[in-house]
Enzyme design. Structure first.
Site, PDB file in Angstrom:
ATOM      1  N   ASP A 179      52.089  12.246 -37.148  1.00  0.00           N
ATOM      2  CA  ASP A 179      52.678  12.066 -38.662  1.00  0.00           C
ATOM      3  C   ASP A 179      52.337  10.865 -39.007  1.00  0.00           C
ATOM      4  O   ASP A 179      52.683   9.853 -38.857  1.00  0.00           O
ATOM      5  CB  ASP A 179      54.330  12.298 -38.380  1.00  0.00           C
ATOM      6  CG  ASP A 179      55.022  12.456 -39.836  1.00  0.00           C
ATOM      7  OD1 ASP A 179      54.419  11.691 -40.741  1.00  0.00           O
ATOM      8  OD2 ASP A 179      55.626  13.415 -39.708  1.00  0.00           O
ATOM      9  N   HIS A 180      51.244  11.176 -39.993  1.00  0.00           N
ATOM     10  CA  HIS A 180      51.038   9.758 -40.521  1.00  0.00           C
ATOM     11  C   HIS A 180      51.935   8.789 -41.244  1.00  0.00           C
ATOM     12  O   HIS A 180      51.528   7.843 -41.322  1.00  0.00           O
ATOM     13  CB  HIS A 180      49.616  10.274 -41.847  1.00  0.00           C
ATOM     14  CG  HIS A 180      50.110  10.609 -43.204  1.00  0.00           C
ATOM     15  ND1 HIS A 180      50.427  11.938 -43.357  1.00  0.00           N
ATOM     16  CD2 HIS A 180      50.093   9.867 -44.069  1.00  0.00           C
ATOM     17  CE1 HIS A 180      50.671  12.030 -44.933  1.00  0.00           C
ATOM     18  NE2 HIS A 180      50.409  10.712 -45.137  1.00  0.00           N
ATOM     19  N   HIS A 242      57.543  14.516 -42.301  1.00  0.00           N
ATOM     20  CA  HIS A 242      57.763  13.348 -42.777  1.00  0.00           C
ATOM     21  C   HIS A 242      59.003  12.775 -43.113  1.00  0.00           C
ATOM     22  O   HIS A 242      59.645  11.659 -42.622  1.00  0.00           O
ATOM     23  CB  HIS A 242      56.828  13.014 -44.333  1.00  0.00           C
ATOM     24  CG  HIS A 242      55.417  13.628 -43.960  1.00  0.00           C
ATOM     25  ND1 HIS A 242      54.638  13.177 -42.720  1.00  0.00           N
ATOM     26  CD2 HIS A 242      54.517  14.087 -44.823  1.00  0.00           C
ATOM     27  CE1 HIS A 242      53.534  13.832 -43.028  1.00  0.00           C
ATOM     28  NE2 HIS A 242      53.082  14.246 -44.074  1.00  0.00           N
TER      29      HIS A 242
HETATM   30  C1  BG6 Z   1      50.878  15.416 -46.456  1.00  0.00           C
HETATM   31  C2  BG6 Z   1      51.152  16.702 -47.093  1.00  0.00           C
HETATM   32  O1  BG6 Z   1      50.947  15.724 -44.977  1.00  0.00           O
HETATM   33  O2  BG6 Z   1      51.328  14.303 -47.101  1.00  0.00           O
HETATM   34  C3  BG6 Z   1      50.701  16.714 -48.730  1.00  0.00           C
HETATM   35  O3  BG6 Z   1      50.390  17.957 -46.648  1.00  0.00           O
HETATM   36  C4  BG6 Z   1      51.069  15.375 -49.271  1.00  0.00           C
HETATM   37  O4  BG6 Z   1      51.151  17.698 -49.513  1.00  0.00           O
HETATM   38  C5  BG6 Z   1      50.955  14.176 -48.364  1.00  0.00           C
HETATM   39  O5  BG6 Z   1      50.877  15.238 -50.498  1.00  0.00           O
HETATM   40  C6  BG6 Z   1      51.664  12.905 -48.869  1.00  0.00           C
HETATM   41  O6  BG6 Z   1      51.390  11.910 -48.192  1.00  0.00           O
HETATM   42  P1  BG6 Z   1      51.298  10.305 -48.817  1.00  0.00           P
HETATM   43  O7  BG6 Z   1      50.806   9.330 -47.779  1.00  0.00           O
HETATM   44  O8  BG6 Z   1      50.356  10.413 -50.152  1.00  0.00           O
HETATM   45  O9  BG6 Z   1      52.532  10.176 -49.113  1.00  0.00           O
END
Ligand code: BG6
Length: 491
Positions: A179-180, A242
């Site tokens: 989960d990044h 997230h």
């Molecule tokens: C991704 C989603 O996991 O996270 C996207 O699939 C979203 O829809 C993105 O835009 C948001 O990531 P960050 O790092 O830009 O907040």
């Protein structure tokens, strides 16, 4: 100061889906940066693997272009780029063809001592096939690590199936579910804030905290991902993973140590304590929206996904409760949406008001203290406190933010690393702390599924909201019913 670059052991990283968007936009740039910083040993190799029939030279060319596009020009020294490109190779393999794996075996067997990382940058439909394919040719070794990324299922049932397909081949200790958000510096800072300071933990409970708001607002629409997004919606795309992960880190009990299972055990307890939202409670505790301009040529979710009848939400707000001793009665308001007025991701912990005002009637009311943990933009912390407005003319109070930008906390020039840089290196190091365990993913779906079921049963459409606005009015009303307000969405 101790060195911030700790080299990892030699590894071979195989990217399934090596020519895809994730590889080009995130993985190769992240690997390049770790290499440029000297973290990747000379012997490490990176293999792109995909169905496209092309050779290594064509892959290298694509990789060069990806670096030009996704890494800042000042980071792209010719020497670093050449060193990185030399590490790359490419194999075209159809993973569904069981006779096609020989080349991969030969490539990896050239360096049997290397740690092997298999990064599945492909759709989840292929996770089981690839895991089994690796096992069939003897590549699912003890040194191997399997990396998978969302969507980790579409609901609880499919998530269980996916976990089973993976765990029939790989031990849980070798599986890295990304989960990044967990790789973001600020998210790790949330743990530092809570557990490396004596100041906050005594206040971190229902006695002192009125409520929490977690916002992930995006200014862009669904872009070219309409096909996928329309099958997911904001709840599956952002909340199930997230936002719930942020909630867990904020709400969990201190783990007995900063170690993968200790931390994940605590997160799991939070997930299990989430009060189930079912039936009518879903309709009063959630709001769904779709962006939709009024003019004929205005931006609209329905046009972007090419489905005029879609009932999928591009915005969601949820009021969640955690039924445990620490958080009894404290609402956690989560919201996320596309095409909102600004790009902003933050956690706001809103404290209770002072029990009694000794100042009598004031021009400016006493505002509750708010601690914000800002993920983007301007990663940092703010603590809003009431102070005296300087100067004569009566006793006036002012709400002032004590401001700490994380970037300012570092001496010299410093770049906020991308989440993938840390996460990929953690995989190589064998550190699962910032990755989700299978039971966490399932527990999150167990909470999410009844919410989606209740929406479907209601037959209601998401409420329209203006592109570039704060989202649906019903979300403001949901807060107002509780006597509270959302924090402003601003960059
Ligand atoms: C991704 C989603 O996991 O996270 C996207 O699939 C979203 O829809 C993105 O835009 C948001 O990531 P960050 O790092 O830009 O907040």
């Amino acid at each position: 100061m101790s060195s911030t670059v700790i080299p990892v052991d030699p590894f071979d990283l195989v990217i399934f889906g090596g020519t895809g968007d994730l590889a080009m936009r995130k993985l190769l740039p992240a690997l390049f940066r770790r290499d440029a910083d000297g973290q990747i040993p000379a012997a490490a190799r990176i293999l792109g693997l995909a169905r496209t029939d092309q050779d290594t030279e064509a892959f290298k060319l694509e990789a060069r272009e990806a670096l030009q596009q996704h890494v800042a020009a000042e980071e792209l020294s010719a020497e670093a780029v050449e060193r990185f490109i030399k590490r790359l190779s490419y194999l075209h393999i159809d993973v569904t063809d069981s006779s096609a794996w020989g080349d991969l075996v030969s490539y990896l067997n050239e360096r049997p001592e290397h740690i092997r990382v298999y990064y599945l940058a492909v759709g989840p439909a292929l996770f089981g096939t690839i895991a089994q394919g690796l096992a069939n040719v003897g590549l699912a070794t003890v040194k191997a690590r399997l990396v998978v990324e969302k969507p980790l299922g579409h609901d609880l049932e499919s998530a269980i199936e996916l976990n089973q397909a993976i765990s029939s081949v790989f031990n849980e200790k070798s599986v890295y579910r990304i989960d990044h958000y967990l790789g973001k510096e600020t998210v790790q800072n949330l743990m530092a804030l809570r557990f490396a300071n004596a100041l906050f933990e005594p206040l971190w409970n229902a006695n002192r905290i009125d409520h929490v708001q977690i916002t992930a607002a995006e200014s862009l629409g669904v872009g070219s991902r309409g096909g996928y997004y329309d099958t997911a919606g904001a709840i599956r795309d952002m909340v199930q993973n997230h936002l719930i992960q942020l909630l867990c880190l904020l709400a969990m009990e201190p783990p007995y140590k900063f170690d993968a299972d200790a931390l994940r055990d605590e997160k799991l307890k939070v997930l299990r304590s989430l009060r189930p939202l079912t039936g009518r409670a879903v309709l009063s505790s959630t709001v769904r929206g779709q962006y939709m301009g009024h003019e004929a040529d205005a931006e609209s979710y329905l046009k972007d996904v090419g489905n005029p009848d879609s009932r999928t939400e591009s915005y969601i707000a949820i009021k969640a409760k955690i039924d445990n001793w620490r958080w009894s009665g404290v609402p956690f308001y989560l919201r996320t949406g596309k095409k909102l007025r600004a790009q902003m991701t933050e956690i706001a912990v809103v404290f209770k008001e002072p029990a009694h005002s000794v100042f009598g009637d004031l021009e400016t009311p006493i505002m509750p203290n708010v601690l914000t943990i800002r993920l983007q933009p301007d990663e940092g912390l703010q603590l809003h406190i009431m102070t005296k407005d300087p100067g004569p003319g009566g006793f006036r109070l002012r709400d002032i933010p004590l401001d700490m930008s994380f970037a300012e906390g570092r001496e010299g020039s410093w770049r906020m690393p991308d989440a993938y840089e840390r996460l990929i290196m953690d995989v190589v190091r064998g550190n699962q702390t910032l990755f989700m365990r299978g039971d966490e993913v399932e527990a999150a779906w167990r909470w999410i599924d009844p919410i989606i079921d209740a929406w479907e049963a209601s037959g209601l459409k998401p409420e329209a909201y203006d592109p570039g606005s704060r989202g649906p009015i019903a979300a403001v009303e949901m807060m107002a019913r509780d006597g509270r307000r959302w924090r402003e969405i601003e960059a």
